[in-house]
Scaffold this motif. Structure first.
Motif, PDB file in Angstrom:
ATOM      1  N   THR A   3      25.361 -33.748 -24.491  1.00 54.52           N
ATOM      2  CA  THR A   3      26.215 -33.108 -23.491  1.00 54.52           C
ATOM      3  C   THR A   3      27.365 -32.392 -24.197  1.00 54.52           C
ATOM      4  O   THR A   3      27.630 -32.623 -25.373  1.00 54.52           O
ATOM      5  CB  THR A   3      26.791 -34.157 -22.519  1.00 54.52           C
ATOM      6  OG1 THR A   3      27.641 -35.048 -23.255  1.00 54.52           O
ATOM      7  CG2 THR A   3      25.696 -34.946 -21.820  1.00 54.52           C
ATOM      8  N   GLN A   4      28.059 -31.534 -23.463  1.00 51.80           N
ATOM      9  CA  GLN A   4      29.208 -30.817 -24.034  1.00 51.80           C
ATOM     10  C   GLN A   4      30.289 -31.792 -24.493  1.00 51.80           C
ATOM     11  O   GLN A   4      30.923 -31.583 -25.526  1.00 51.80           O
ATOM     12  CB  GLN A   4      29.799 -29.842 -23.003  1.00 51.80           C
ATOM     13  CG  GLN A   4      28.913 -28.667 -22.715  1.00 51.80           C
ATOM     14  CD  GLN A   4      28.761 -27.745 -23.918  1.00 51.80           C
ATOM     15  OE1 GLN A   4      29.627 -27.663 -24.785  1.00 51.80           O
ATOM     16  NE2 GLN A   4      27.651 -27.056 -23.983  1.00 51.80           N
ATOM     17  N   GLU A   5      30.493 -32.875 -23.731  1.00 46.39           N
ATOM     18  CA  GLU A   5      31.490 -33.883 -24.103  1.00 46.39           C
ATOM     19  C   GLU A   5      31.103 -34.572 -25.407  1.00 46.39           C
ATOM     20  O   GLU A   5      31.945 -34.832 -26.262  1.00 46.39           O
ATOM     21  CB  GLU A   5      31.651 -34.917 -22.984  1.00 46.39           C
ATOM     22  CG  GLU A   5      32.280 -34.369 -21.720  1.00 46.39           C
ATOM     23  CD  GLU A   5      31.263 -33.697 -20.795  1.00 46.39           C
ATOM     24  OE1 GLU A   5      30.046 -33.786 -21.067  1.00 46.39           O
ATOM     25  OE2 GLU A   5      31.688 -33.074 -19.825  1.00 46.39           O
ATOM     26  N   GLN A   6      29.804 -34.878 -25.564  1.00 47.01           N
ATOM     27  CA  GLN A   6      29.339 -35.513 -26.795  1.00 47.01           C
ATOM     28  C   GLN A   6      29.492 -34.590 -27.998  1.00 47.01           C
ATOM     29  O   GLN A   6      29.868 -35.033 -29.077  1.00 47.01           O
ATOM     30  CB  GLN A   6      27.875 -35.940 -26.662  1.00 47.01           C
ATOM     31  CG  GLN A   6      27.670 -37.168 -25.810  1.00 47.01           C
ATOM     32  CD  GLN A   6      26.208 -37.469 -25.603  1.00 47.01           C
ATOM     33  OE1 GLN A   6      25.419 -36.572 -25.305  1.00 47.01           O
ATOM     34  NE2 GLN A   6      25.852 -38.722 -25.745  1.00 47.01           N
ATOM     35  N   LYS A   8      31.710 -32.173 -28.424  1.00 43.13           N
ATOM     36  CA  LYS A   8      33.134 -32.082 -28.767  1.00 43.13           C
ATOM     37  C   LYS A   8      33.601 -33.349 -29.482  1.00 43.13           C
ATOM     38  O   LYS A   8      34.250 -33.284 -30.530  1.00 43.13           O
ATOM     39  CB  LYS A   8      33.954 -31.860 -27.497  1.00 43.13           C
ATOM     40  CG  LYS A   8      35.420 -31.726 -27.741  1.00 43.13           C
ATOM     41  CD  LYS A   8      36.164 -31.487 -26.433  1.00 43.13           C
ATOM     42  CE  LYS A   8      37.662 -31.501 -26.664  1.00 43.13           C
ATOM     43  NZ  LYS A   8      38.399 -31.365 -25.415  1.00 43.13           N
ATOM     44  N   THR A   9      33.257 -34.508 -28.937  1.00 44.33           N
ATOM     45  CA  THR A   9      33.663 -35.779 -29.538  1.00 44.33           C
ATOM     46  C   THR A   9      33.029 -35.962 -30.909  1.00 44.33           C
ATOM     47  O   THR A   9      33.686 -36.430 -31.847  1.00 44.33           O
ATOM     48  CB  THR A   9      33.286 -36.952 -28.616  1.00 44.33           C
ATOM     49  OG1 THR A   9      33.885 -36.739 -27.328  1.00 44.33           O
ATOM     50  CG2 THR A   9      33.758 -38.273 -29.169  1.00 44.33           C
ATOM     51  N   CYS A  10      31.768 -35.587 -31.062  1.00 45.11           N
ATOM     52  CA  CYS A  10      31.067 -35.710 -32.345  1.00 45.11           C
ATOM     53  C   CYS A  10      31.758 -34.868 -33.410  1.00 45.11           C
ATOM     54  O   CYS A  10      31.969 -35.340 -34.528  1.00 45.11           O
ATOM     55  CB  CYS A  10      29.610 -35.293 -32.182  1.00 45.11           C
ATOM     56  SG  CYS A  10      28.634 -35.472 -33.677  1.00 45.11           S
ATOM     57  N   ILE A  48      28.581 -42.478 -29.257  1.00 42.29           N
ATOM     58  CA  ILE A  48      29.231 -41.578 -28.310  1.00 42.29           C
ATOM     59  C   ILE A  48      28.371 -41.554 -27.054  1.00 42.29           C
ATOM     60  O   ILE A  48      27.199 -41.165 -27.094  1.00 42.29           O
ATOM     61  CB  ILE A  48      29.368 -40.152 -28.871  1.00 42.29           C
ATOM     62  CG1 ILE A  48      30.078 -40.167 -30.219  1.00 42.29           C
ATOM     63  CG2 ILE A  48      30.104 -39.260 -27.873  1.00 42.29           C
ATOM     64  CD1 ILE A  48      30.072 -38.831 -30.931  1.00 42.29           C
ATOM     65  N   ASN A  51      29.278 -39.394 -21.449  1.00 36.32           N
ATOM     66  CA  ASN A  51      30.515 -38.895 -20.836  1.00 36.32           C
ATOM     67  C   ASN A  51      31.576 -38.519 -21.871  1.00 36.32           C
ATOM     68  O   ASN A  51      32.675 -38.112 -21.528  1.00 36.32           O
ATOM     69  CB  ASN A  51      31.082 -39.928 -19.860  1.00 36.32           C
ATOM     70  CG  ASN A  51      31.464 -41.230 -20.513  1.00 36.32           C
ATOM     71  OD1 ASN A  51      31.387 -41.396 -21.727  1.00 36.32           O
ATOM     72  ND2 ASN A  51      31.875 -42.182 -19.703  1.00 36.32           N
ATOM     73  N   GLY A  52      31.271 -38.700 -23.171  1.00 38.34           N
ATOM     74  CA  GLY A  52      32.197 -38.338 -24.230  1.00 38.34           C
ATOM     75  C   GLY A  52      33.016 -39.492 -24.767  1.00 38.34           C
ATOM     76  O   GLY A  52      33.656 -39.363 -25.807  1.00 38.34           O
ATOM     77  N   ASN A  53      33.017 -40.618 -24.073  1.00 38.06           N
ATOM     78  CA  ASN A  53      33.717 -41.800 -24.592  1.00 38.06           C
ATOM     79  C   ASN A  53      32.942 -42.337 -25.785  1.00 38.06           C
ATOM     80  O   ASN A  53      31.726 -42.154 -25.874  1.00 38.06           O
ATOM     81  CB  ASN A  53      33.833 -42.883 -23.515  1.00 38.06           C
ATOM     82  CG  ASN A  53      34.745 -42.471 -22.393  1.00 38.06           C
ATOM     83  OD1 ASN A  53      35.624 -41.645 -22.559  1.00 38.06           O
ATOM     84  ND2 ASN A  53      34.527 -43.044 -21.225  1.00 38.06           N
ATOM     85  N   TRP A  54      33.637 -43.030 -26.688  1.00 32.04           N
ATOM     86  CA  TRP A  54      32.990 -43.524 -27.898  1.00 32.04           C
ATOM     87  C   TRP A  54      33.575 -44.871 -28.275  1.00 32.04           C
ATOM     88  O   TRP A  54      34.612 -45.282 -27.775  1.00 32.04           O
ATOM     89  CB  TRP A  54      33.153 -42.529 -29.041  1.00 32.04           C
ATOM     90  CG  TRP A  54      34.583 -42.279 -29.418  1.00 32.04           C
ATOM     91  CD1 TRP A  54      35.443 -41.394 -28.829  1.00 32.04           C
ATOM     92  CD2 TRP A  54      35.314 -42.931 -30.447  1.00 32.04           C
ATOM     93  NE1 TRP A  54      36.674 -41.462 -29.438  1.00 32.04           N
ATOM     94  CE2 TRP A  54      36.615 -42.399 -30.445  1.00 32.04           C
ATOM     95  CE3 TRP A  54      35.005 -43.907 -31.382  1.00 32.04           C
ATOM     96  CZ2 TRP A  54      37.594 -42.810 -31.322  1.00 32.04           C
ATOM     97  CZ3 TRP A  54      35.987 -44.322 -32.275  1.00 32.04           C
ATOM     98  CH2 TRP A  54      37.265 -43.765 -32.223  1.00 32.04           C
TER      99      TRP A  54
END
Length: 57
Positions: A3-6, A8-10, A48, A51-54
């Motif tokens: 996902t886009q959130e993943q 960015k977080t990655c 991750i 939803n982008g949380n990790w």
């Protein structure tokens, strides 16, 4: 596909780990849960969620 959130977080987490001179050994997606998994250095494992949380494991 992450996902886009993943994505960015990655990017942020990979940047932070390499800034501390930890090599990124593996970045993959768990097909069952759709989580992105990062293995860095000798002991660092990061998950991750879609939803982008990790978190560290």
């Amino acid at each position: 596909m992450p996902t886009q959130e993943q994505i960015k977080t990655c990017f942020i987490l990979c940047y932070q780990n390499t800034k501390m001179y930890l090599p990124i050994n593996l970045v993959t997606i768990d097909k069952r849960t759709k989580d992105v998994v990062i293995l860095a250095g000798e002991e660092t494992e990061i998950v991750i969620y879609p939803n982008g949380n990790w978190r560290y494991l």
